[in-house]
Motif scaffolding. Sequence first.
Motif, PDB file in Angstrom:
ATOM      1  N   ASN A 159      68.764 -22.844  76.953  1.00 38.04           N
ATOM      2  CA  ASN A 159      67.640 -22.111  77.540  1.00 38.04           C
ATOM      3  C   ASN A 159      66.799 -21.335  76.525  1.00 38.04           C
ATOM      4  O   ASN A 159      65.879 -20.633  76.903  1.00 38.04           O
ATOM      5  CB  ASN A 159      68.149 -21.146  78.612  1.00 38.04           C
ATOM      6  CG  ASN A 159      69.142 -20.149  78.061  1.00 38.04           C
ATOM      7  OD1 ASN A 159      69.587 -20.261  76.930  1.00 38.04           O
ATOM      8  ND2 ASN A 159      69.508 -19.178  78.868  1.00 38.04           N
ATOM      9  N   VAL A 160      67.063 -21.454  75.239  1.00 38.28           N
ATOM     10  CA  VAL A 160      66.333 -20.709  74.211  1.00 38.28           C
ATOM     11  C   VAL A 160      64.991 -21.393  73.946  1.00 38.28           C
ATOM     12  O   VAL A 160      64.908 -22.614  73.863  1.00 38.28           O
ATOM     13  CB  VAL A 160      67.159 -20.630  72.910  1.00 38.28           C
ATOM     14  CG1 VAL A 160      66.385 -19.946  71.806  1.00 38.28           C
ATOM     15  CG2 VAL A 160      68.459 -19.900  73.163  1.00 38.28           C
ATOM     16  N   THR A 161      63.932 -20.579  73.804  1.00 31.46           N
ATOM     17  CA  THR A 161      62.603 -21.102  73.496  1.00 31.46           C
ATOM     18  C   THR A 161      62.248 -20.790  72.043  1.00 31.46           C
ATOM     19  O   THR A 161      62.939 -20.023  71.375  1.00 31.46           O
ATOM     20  CB  THR A 161      61.539 -20.481  74.414  1.00 31.46           C
ATOM     21  OG1 THR A 161      61.479 -19.075  74.164  1.00 31.46           O
ATOM     22  CG2 THR A 161      61.857 -20.739  75.880  1.00 31.46           C
ATOM     23  N   LYS A 162      61.141 -21.360  71.575  1.00 33.60           N
ATOM     24  CA  LYS A 162      60.698 -21.127  70.198  1.00 33.60           C
ATOM     25  C   LYS A 162      60.392 -19.651  69.960  1.00 33.60           C
ATOM     26  O   LYS A 162      60.768 -19.085  68.934  1.00 33.60           O
ATOM     27  CB  LYS A 162      59.443 -21.945  69.896  1.00 33.60           C
ATOM     28  CG  LYS A 162      59.665 -23.417  69.756  1.00 33.60           C
ATOM     29  CD  LYS A 162      58.357 -24.098  69.414  1.00 33.60           C
ATOM     30  CE  LYS A 162      58.510 -25.589  69.327  1.00 33.60           C
ATOM     31  NZ  LYS A 162      57.257 -26.256  68.933  1.00 33.60           N
ATOM     32  N   ASN A 163      59.698 -19.024  70.897  1.00 32.68           N
ATOM     33  CA  ASN A 163      59.337 -17.614  70.729  1.00 32.68           C
ATOM     34  C   ASN A 163      60.569 -16.720  70.711  1.00 32.68           C
ATOM     35  O   ASN A 163      60.634 -15.755  69.947  1.00 32.68           O
ATOM     36  CB  ASN A 163      58.381 -17.170  71.835  1.00 32.68           C
ATOM     37  CG  ASN A 163      57.010 -17.781  71.672  1.00 32.68           C
ATOM     38  OD1 ASN A 163      56.590 -18.086  70.565  1.00 32.68           O
ATOM     39  ND2 ASN A 163      56.320 -17.976  72.773  1.00 32.68           N
ATOM     40  N   GLN A 164      61.553 -17.022  71.544  1.00 33.09           N
ATOM     41  CA  GLN A 164      62.784 -16.233  71.552  1.00 33.09           C
ATOM     42  C   GLN A 164      63.528 -16.392  70.232  1.00 33.09           C
ATOM     43  O   GLN A 164      64.050 -15.422  69.682  1.00 33.09           O
ATOM     44  CB  GLN A 164      63.677 -16.659  72.713  1.00 33.09           C
ATOM     45  CG  GLN A 164      63.147 -16.265  74.064  1.00 33.09           C
ATOM     46  CD  GLN A 164      63.963 -16.846  75.198  1.00 33.09           C
ATOM     47  OE1 GLN A 164      64.681 -17.831  75.031  1.00 33.09           O
ATOM     48  NE2 GLN A 164      63.846 -16.243  76.368  1.00 33.09           N
ATOM     49  N   LEU A 165      63.579 -17.615  69.700  1.00 33.63           N
ATOM     50  CA  LEU A 165      64.263 -17.841  68.428  1.00 33.63           C
ATOM     51  C   LEU A 165      63.539 -17.124  67.288  1.00 33.63           C
ATOM     52  O   LEU A 165      64.170 -16.560  66.397  1.00 33.63           O
ATOM     53  CB  LEU A 165      64.367 -19.336  68.136  1.00 33.63           C
ATOM     54  CG  LEU A 165      65.238 -19.703  66.949  1.00 33.63           C
ATOM     55  CD1 LEU A 165      66.692 -19.358  67.224  1.00 33.63           C
ATOM     56  CD2 LEU A 165      65.099 -21.163  66.609  1.00 33.63           C
ATOM     57  N   LYS A 166      62.218 -17.094  67.343  1.00 32.10           N
ATOM     58  CA  LYS A 166      61.437 -16.386  66.331  1.00 32.10           C
ATOM     59  C   LYS A 166      61.772 -14.893  66.349  1.00 32.10           C
ATOM     60  O   LYS A 166      61.923 -14.261  65.303  1.00 32.10           O
ATOM     61  CB  LYS A 166      59.947 -16.589  66.586  1.00 32.10           C
ATOM     62  CG  LYS A 166      59.055 -16.034  65.491  1.00 32.10           C
ATOM     63  CD  LYS A 166      57.588 -16.204  65.825  1.00 32.10           C
ATOM     64  CE  LYS A 166      57.172 -17.629  65.624  1.00 32.10           C
ATOM     65  NZ  LYS A 166      55.703 -17.804  65.715  1.00 32.10           N
ATOM     66  N   GLU A 167      61.923 -14.316  67.546  1.00 29.71           N
ATOM     67  CA  GLU A 167      62.287 -12.907  67.676  1.00 29.71           C
ATOM     68  C   GLU A 167      63.690 -12.637  67.127  1.00 29.71           C
ATOM     69  O   GLU A 167      63.935 -11.605  66.513  1.00 29.71           O
ATOM     70  CB  GLU A 167      62.203 -12.464  69.138  1.00 29.71           C
ATOM     71  CG  GLU A 167      60.792 -12.366  69.669  1.00 29.71           C
ATOM     72  CD  GLU A 167      59.955 -11.341  68.931  1.00 29.71           C
ATOM     73  OE1 GLU A 167      60.473 -10.253  68.598  1.00 29.71           O
ATOM     74  OE2 GLU A 167      58.773 -11.645  68.676  1.00 29.71           O
ATOM     75  N   VAL A 168      64.617 -13.570  67.347  1.00 35.00           N
ATOM     76  CA  VAL A 168      65.979 -13.413  66.812  1.00 35.00           C
ATOM     77  C   VAL A 168      65.941 -13.375  65.289  1.00 35.00           C
ATOM     78  O   VAL A 168      66.582 -12.533  64.661  1.00 35.00           O
ATOM     79  CB  VAL A 168      66.901 -14.553  67.310  1.00 35.00           C
ATOM     80  CG1 VAL A 168      68.206 -14.571  66.546  1.00 35.00           C
ATOM     81  CG2 VAL A 168      67.163 -14.407  68.793  1.00 35.00           C
ATOM     82  N   PHE A 169      65.167 -14.260  64.679  1.00 27.77           N
ATOM     83  CA  PHE A 169      65.076 -14.274  63.220  1.00 27.77           C
ATOM     84  C   PHE A 169      64.427 -13.000  62.694  1.00 27.77           C
ATOM     85  O   PHE A 169      64.842 -12.460  61.678  1.00 27.77           O
ATOM     86  CB  PHE A 169      64.312 -15.510  62.736  1.00 27.77           C
ATOM     87  CG  PHE A 169      65.194 -16.711  62.542  1.00 27.77           C
ATOM     88  CD1 PHE A 169      65.763 -16.974  61.321  1.00 27.77           C
ATOM     89  CD2 PHE A 169      65.473 -17.563  63.597  1.00 27.77           C
ATOM     90  CE1 PHE A 169      66.584 -18.068  61.133  1.00 27.77           C
ATOM     91  CE2 PHE A 169      66.288 -18.661  63.428  1.00 27.77           C
ATOM     92  CZ  PHE A 169      66.849 -18.917  62.195  1.00 27.77           C
TER      93      PHE A 169
END
Length: 93
Positions: free
Chosen positions: A32-42
């Motif tokens: 369920n992870v999106t590109k924007n969510q992954l960018k925030e994690v990084f």
Amino acid sequence: MADIMDIKSILYTEKSLGLQEKGVLVVQTAQNVTKNQLKEVFKTYFGFEPLKINSLKQEGKVKRFRGKLGQRKSFKKFYVKVPEGASIAALGA
């Protein structure tokens, strides 16, 4: 909001090791992870913003086991372009 726990692993294959030399990490995540969510994690956990993120869903292969059909699990993976000089020691890369 995605969390660091949504990153399951960094994939180490022949292709992904070649991409790491070019500054691209291959990361396996929750479905369920999106590109924007992954960018925030990084940004939050590693202190840098990825230059580019590509995503794909890897469908599980159909395999036979003792004569019966089964299917491996599907997963989602991201190709993350890392800026030069950035390191991800927390994930072991």
